[in-house]
Design a protein around this motif. Structure first.
Motif, PDB file in Angstrom:
ATOM      1  N   THR A   1       0.849  -1.187   0.000  1.00  0.00           N
ATOM      2  CA  THR A   1       0.000   0.000   0.000  1.00  0.00           C
ATOM      3  C   THR A   1       0.888   1.240   0.000  1.00  0.00           C
ATOM      4  O   THR A   1       1.854   1.316   0.749  1.00  0.00           O
ATOM      5  CB  THR A   1      -0.894  -0.009   1.262  1.00  0.00           C
ATOM      6  OG1 THR A   1      -1.654  -1.226   1.264  1.00  0.00           O
ATOM      7  CG2 THR A   1      -1.839   1.181   1.279  1.00  0.00           C
TER       8      THR A   1
ATOM      9  N   ASP B   1       2.401   4.995   0.587  1.00  0.00           N
ATOM     10  CA  ASP B   1       2.462   5.803   1.798  1.00  0.00           C
ATOM     11  C   ASP B   1       1.294   6.780   1.894  1.00  0.00           C
ATOM     12  O   ASP B   1       0.713   6.960   2.964  1.00  0.00           O
ATOM     13  CB  ASP B   1       3.789   6.576   1.862  1.00  0.00           C
ATOM     14  CG  ASP B   1       4.968   5.679   2.204  1.00  0.00           C
ATOM     15  OD1 ASP B   1       4.754   4.493   2.535  1.00  0.00           O
ATOM     16  OD2 ASP B   1       6.113   6.168   2.137  1.00  0.00           O
TER      17      ASP B   1
ATOM     18  N   LYS C   1      -1.829   4.809   2.710  1.00  0.00           N
ATOM     19  CA  LYS C   1      -1.695   4.256   4.066  1.00  0.00           C
ATOM     20  C   LYS C   1      -1.905   5.350   5.119  1.00  0.00           C
ATOM     21  O   LYS C   1      -2.592   5.143   6.109  1.00  0.00           O
ATOM     22  CB  LYS C   1      -0.316   3.616   4.196  1.00  0.00           C
ATOM     23  CG  LYS C   1      -0.092   2.865   5.455  1.00  0.00           C
ATOM     24  CD  LYS C   1       1.169   2.018   5.414  1.00  0.00           C
ATOM     25  CE  LYS C   1       2.396   2.805   5.032  1.00  0.00           C
ATOM     26  NZ  LYS C   1       3.627   2.056   5.256  1.00  0.00           N
TER      27      LYS C   1
ATOM     28  N   ASN D   1       3.412  -4.607   5.847  1.00  0.00           N
ATOM     29  CA  ASN D   1       3.366  -3.153   5.842  1.00  0.00           C
ATOM     30  C   ASN D   1       2.285  -2.594   6.781  1.00  0.00           C
ATOM     31  O   ASN D   1       2.544  -1.713   7.606  1.00  0.00           O
ATOM     32  CB  ASN D   1       3.123  -2.718   4.387  1.00  0.00           C
ATOM     33  CG  ASN D   1       3.219  -1.250   4.125  1.00  0.00           C
ATOM     34  OD1 ASN D   1       3.675  -0.482   4.945  1.00  0.00           O
ATOM     35  ND2 ASN D   1       2.789  -0.857   2.943  1.00  0.00           N
ATOM     36  N   ILE D   2       1.082  -3.106   6.689  1.00  0.00           N
ATOM     37  CA  ILE D   2      -0.033  -2.626   7.515  1.00  0.00           C
ATOM     38  C   ILE D   2       0.154  -3.065   8.971  1.00  0.00           C
ATOM     39  O   ILE D   2      -0.074  -2.294   9.903  1.00  0.00           O
ATOM     40  CB  ILE D   2      -1.389  -3.110   6.946  1.00  0.00           C
ATOM     41  CG1 ILE D   2      -1.622  -2.530   5.547  1.00  0.00           C
ATOM     42  CG2 ILE D   2      -2.544  -2.786   7.896  1.00  0.00           C
ATOM     43  CD1 ILE D   2      -1.735  -1.013   5.474  1.00  0.00           C
TER      44      ILE D   2
ATOM     45  N   GLU E   1       2.508  -0.795  10.842  1.00  0.00           N
ATOM     46  CA  GLU E   1       1.890   0.487  11.186  1.00  0.00           C
ATOM     47  C   GLU E   1       1.080   0.359  12.476  1.00  0.00           C
ATOM     48  O   GLU E   1       1.135   1.232  13.346  1.00  0.00           O
ATOM     49  CB  GLU E   1       1.007   1.004  10.057  1.00  0.00           C
ATOM     50  CG  GLU E   1       1.738   1.474   8.841  1.00  0.00           C
ATOM     51  CD  GLU E   1       2.598   2.712   9.057  1.00  0.00           C
ATOM     52  OE1 GLU E   1       2.382   3.468  10.042  1.00  0.00           O
ATOM     53  OE2 GLU E   1       3.494   2.924   8.232  1.00  0.00           O
TER      54      GLU E   1
END
Length: 188
Positions: free
Chosen positions: A24, A26, A29, A56-57, A60
């Motif tokens: 995803t 930036d 996101k 990635n998620i 975060e």
């Protein structure tokens, strides 16, 4: 790929080039997490990251203080990368190497936020099947949200639990919730 907020803000992560992923962006996101930030306290939720890819998620959420994170991907190298990054960052991401549909059919987990980022070339029915299983098996907590990322060429708005879409360039996040207007019964 970089982590955009929280205790790992600005940290760059380099996934191996041979992973079958499309992280995803930036911009998308950051917009997504602004929405989620207005809905939940990150340290008090359970997150299920489906088709996790590079994680990635999940990173975060971990960077923002979420402790209960479950990442599912069928690709061995993706799970291996998430596990290595999890160790390097000293986070608490639980990984499962599994076909997402099989995982959803058997998991006892319940989550507040379920994020799914399947391949964009999936047929509409494959996207909708994710939502169907999650709602049929009651994997999403009552006040939870399911978010499916897909391309602008896919329309998931016909699902009965669909709430709204947010578009960012060619990316779309479709949001699904347990209660929709159709489900609400008003009594005078």
């Amino acid at each position: 790929m970089r982590i955009i907020s929280g205790k790992f803000k600005g940290r760059r992560l380099s996934a191996p080039k041979n992973l079958p992923v499309r992280p995803t962006t930036d911009m998308a996101k950051e917009s997504l997490f602004n929405i989620i930030n207005n809905l939940y306290y990150f340290d008090g939720i359970t997150v299920l990251d489906l088709f996790a890819g590079t994680g990635n998620i999940s990173y975060e959420f971990a960077s923002r203080g979420t402790q209960d994170i479950y990442a599912v991907d069928a690709h061995f190298a993706c799970v291996k990368y998430i596990n290595q990054t999890n160790k390097d960052l000293n986070t608490n991401i639980n990984t499962f190497k599994s076909d997402v549909y099989k995982f959803l059919e058997k998991t006892p987990l319940k989550a507040d936020v379920i994020f799914a980022d399947p391949p964009y070339d999936f047929e509409e029915g494959q996207f909708l099947k994710i939502a169907d299983i999650i709602f049929d098996r009651q994997i999403l907590n009552e006040d939870g949200v399911l978010i499916i990322e897909h391309s602008k060429h896919t329309d998931l708005s016909q699902h009965k639990k669909h709430s709204y879409d947010k578009r960012y360039g060619g990316n779309v996040f479709s949001f699904f919730e347990n209660a929709t207007e159709e489900d609400n019964i008003y009594i005078d």
